[in-house]
Write a protein that holds these residues in place. Structure first.
Motif, PDB file in Angstrom:
ATOM      1  N   ARG A 143      46.669  31.753  41.478  1.00  0.00           N
ATOM      2  CA  ARG A 143      46.467  32.859  40.546  1.00  0.00           C
ATOM      3  C   ARG A 143      47.249  32.601  39.266  1.00  0.00           C
ATOM      4  N   TRP A 145      40.746  31.801  43.950  1.00  0.00           N
ATOM      5  CA  TRP A 145      41.196  33.053  43.335  1.00  0.00           C
ATOM      6  C   TRP A 145      40.131  33.606  42.393  1.00  0.00           C
ATOM      7  N   ASP A 179      50.061  30.460  43.812  1.00  0.00           N
ATOM      8  CA  ASP A 179      49.050  30.390  44.876  1.00  0.00           C
ATOM      9  C   ASP A 179      47.632  30.439  44.308  1.00  0.00           C
ATOM     10  N   VAL A 203      42.752  27.578  42.608  1.00  0.00           N
ATOM     11  CA  VAL A 203      42.417  28.436  41.464  1.00  0.00           C
ATOM     12  C   VAL A 203      40.985  28.945  41.601  1.00  0.00           C
ATOM     13  N   LEU A 243      50.867  28.923  37.630  1.00  0.00           N
ATOM     14  CA  LEU A 243      50.072  29.448  38.735  1.00  0.00           C
ATOM     15  C   LEU A 243      50.960  29.923  39.870  1.00  0.00           C
ATOM     16  N   ASN A 249      41.799  36.217  29.850  1.00  0.00           N
ATOM     17  CA  ASN A 249      41.278  35.011  30.502  1.00  0.00           C
ATOM     18  C   ASN A 249      41.480  33.797  29.602  1.00  0.00           C
ATOM     19  N   ARG A 257      37.340  35.211  44.318  1.00  0.00           N
ATOM     20  CA  ARG A 257      37.775  36.430  45.009  1.00  0.00           C
ATOM     21  C   ARG A 257      38.067  37.578  44.051  1.00  0.00           C
ATOM     22  N   ASP A 258      38.724  37.286  42.925  1.00  0.00           N
ATOM     23  CA  ASP A 258      39.279  38.350  42.095  1.00  0.00           C
ATOM     24  C   ASP A 258      38.687  38.470  40.697  1.00  0.00           C
ATOM     25  N   ALA A 259      37.996  37.436  40.208  1.00  0.00           N
ATOM     26  CA  ALA A 259      37.555  37.453  38.808  1.00  0.00           C
ATOM     27  C   ALA A 259      36.049  37.505  38.618  1.00  0.00           C
ATOM     28  N   ARG A 277      49.501  33.217  36.269  1.00  0.00           N
ATOM     29  CA  ARG A 277      50.556  34.227  36.139  1.00  0.00           C
ATOM     30  C   ARG A 277      50.166  35.344  35.168  1.00  0.00           C
ATOM     31  N   TRP A 328      42.221  31.022  31.563  1.00  0.00           N
ATOM     32  CA  TRP A 328      42.280  30.139  32.730  1.00  0.00           C
ATOM     33  C   TRP A 328      40.929  29.513  33.082  1.00  0.00           C
ATOM     34  N   HIS A 360      47.121  36.372  34.224  1.00  0.00           N
ATOM     35  CA  HIS A 360      45.696  36.716  34.312  1.00  0.00           C
ATOM     36  C   HIS A 360      45.413  38.150  33.905  1.00  0.00           C
TER      37      HIS A 360
END
Length: 349
Positions: A33, A65, A31, A62, A29, A41, A68-70, A35, A43, A37
Motif C-alpha cells: 500500500r 492492494w 505491505d 502493490v 510502501l 494517486n 482490493r482497495d483502488a 503510504r 502510484w 495513497h
C-alpha cells in the motif's frame, strides 16, 4: 559516442541507480500500500515499473492492494484520491496497471482493465478520449492513445492496437508544420485539433514547438515506443515513422535535454531504447547513452526523481516524486536492456 569501456561503466552506474530507485519506491510502501495513497494517486505506474525492473514480488503486492482497495467492480478507478485527474478519462492509469497485471500473470485482470479502457477509445478513429464526459466533444490525444496502444500490444489485444496504429499514422499525415511543430490531438471526425491561441493548457499539451523551451516534448517518444512495440508484435512497416517521430526531438532545441526545470524529454529515452532493442546498430545508440546519463544526472541522492518544476523552488514531497520515480525507473531499465544488447561496434575503441 562512448568507448566500450565507457559503455560498460555507464551501464554499471545505471544499474546502481536502478537499484537505488527500487529501494526508494519500496520505502514508500507498506505491505504493498502506498503510504500517501489517501492524498492522491501517484502510484499507478509503480507495479509496472517494479515488474520491469525485476522487483516482481513487490510489484505483485502493490497490484493486490490496487485490485482490493483502488478499483471498483468495473475495473475502473474508484472515485476520490484513486483518481489521478478527476474528470479525465482513466485510460492512462488503467492501461499502466493492465501492463503490470499482464506481466505478473494476472491476465484476467489485465483484460478487464483493457476492456474498461476500450470504452474510452473512439469507434470512429481508434484514438483515446481525453475526458470521461464526451458530451462536449472531448478530444483524442496522442499520449493516452499510445499508452493504451502499448498496453494492448503487451496483452496481444490487436482489437485495440490496430485502430491505434492507424490513428497514429493518420495523425502524422495530417501535420501541417513538421518538423518544427507537432500537433498531438484529433477530433472525433478525424480532423487535426489546432488549439486556440488563448487556450494555454491545450496549446501546451497538444501543440509541441521543438524550437522553444518548456514544451510537452514527451509526445514523440511515446509514439515511437508504441510503433516499435506494435511492429515487433505484428511485423508492420512502422520503423521509419517511429524514427520520424524521434527525429523531432533529435532536431529540436537542446534545452529539451539541458533545462533543469523540465523533465518533459524523458519519454524520448523510451522511444530510443525500443529502437535500439529492435536494431542493435540503430542510429539512436548514442541518444540512448545520452539519455542514460540524463537520468543519472537528475536522480536525487535518495534514489528518487522529481517531476518538472517549471522554475518553482519548492522541493517536491515524496508523494509527488513517486509517479516520476516509477516512470524514470521503467525508462532507465529499458535503456539498460537496450544498451546491453547494442552492437559493440557502435561504441568507439
Amino acid at each position: 559516442m562512448t568507448t566500450r569501456q565507457d559503455r560498460a561503466a555507464l551501464l554499471a552506474t545505471a544499474t546502481r541507480a536502478q537499484h537505488d530507485a527500487i529501494d526508494w519506491i519500496e520505502q514508500q510502501l507498506e505491505d504493498g500500500r502506498p503510504r500517501d495513497h489517501a492524498q492522491k494517486n501517484t502510484w499507478w505506474r509503480v507495479p509496472w515499473a517494479l515488474s520491469v525492473a525485476g522487483a516482481s514480488d513487490t510489484a505483485a503486492s502493490v497490484l493486490r492492494w490496487v485490485e482490493r482497495d483502488a478499483l471498483d467492480d468495473d475495473a475502473d478507478l474508484k472515485q476520490g484520491p484513486a483518481e489521478f485527474m478527476p474528470g479525465a478519462s482513466p485510460v492512462y492509469e488503467l492501461s499502466a496497471l493492465g501492463i503490470a497485471a499482464w506481466r505478473l500473470g494476472r491476465h484476467d485482470l489485465a483484460n478487464a482493465l483493457l476492456d474498461r479502457c476500450r470504452l474510452f477509445q473512439s469507434p470512429v478513429t481508434g484514438g483515446v478520449y481525453d475526458r470521461r464526459d464526451r458530451a462536449d466533444g472531448s478530444v483524442q490525444d496522442l499520449l493516452k492513445t499510445c499508452q493504451l496502444g502499448i498496453a494492448a500490444v503487451v496483452a496481444g489485444r490487436l482489437d485495440i492496437a490496430h485502430p491505434i496504429a492507424a490513428w497514429v499514422r493518420e495523425l502524422w499525415a495530417l501535420q501541417p508544420e513538421l518538423p518544427e511543430v507537432l500537433y498531438a490531438g484529433r477530433c472525433d471526425d478525424g480532423s487535426l485539433l489546432i488549439p486556440a491561441e488563448d487556450d494555454f493548457l491545450a496549446r501546451f499539451l497538444l501543440r509541441v514547438d521543438f524550437r522553444v523551451p518548456l514544451q510537452a516534448y514527451y509526445n514523440p517518444g511515446i509514439a515511437a515506443a508504441f510503433l516499435h512495440d506494435f511492429r515487433a508484435l505484428t511485423g508492420s512497416d512502422d520503423r521509419d515513422l517511429a524514427r520520424s517521430f524521434l527525429a523531432l526531438n533529435a532536431g529540436g532545441t537542446d534545452s529539451q535535454f539541458t533545462d533543469p526545470n523540465s523533465v518533459q524529454i524523458c519519454k524520448y529515452a523510451w522511444g530510443v531504447a525500443r529502437d535500439v532493442a529492435l536494431d542493435p546498430v540503430s542510429p539512436f545508440v548514442a541518444d540512448a547513452e545520452r539519455m542514460t546519463e540524463w537520468f543519472l544526472d537528475r536522480q536525487n541522492a535518495d534514489g528518487s526523481w522529481s517531476p518538472s518544476t517549471f522554475g518553482s523552488t519548492e522541493v517536491p514531497a515524496p508523494v509527488d516524486r513517486l509517479w516520476k520515480t516509477a516512470e524514470h525507473l521503467m525508462e532507465l531499465t529499458f535503456l539498460i536492456e537496450a544498451l546491453t544488447t547494442a552492437d559493440p561496434t557502435t561504441a568507439e575503441d
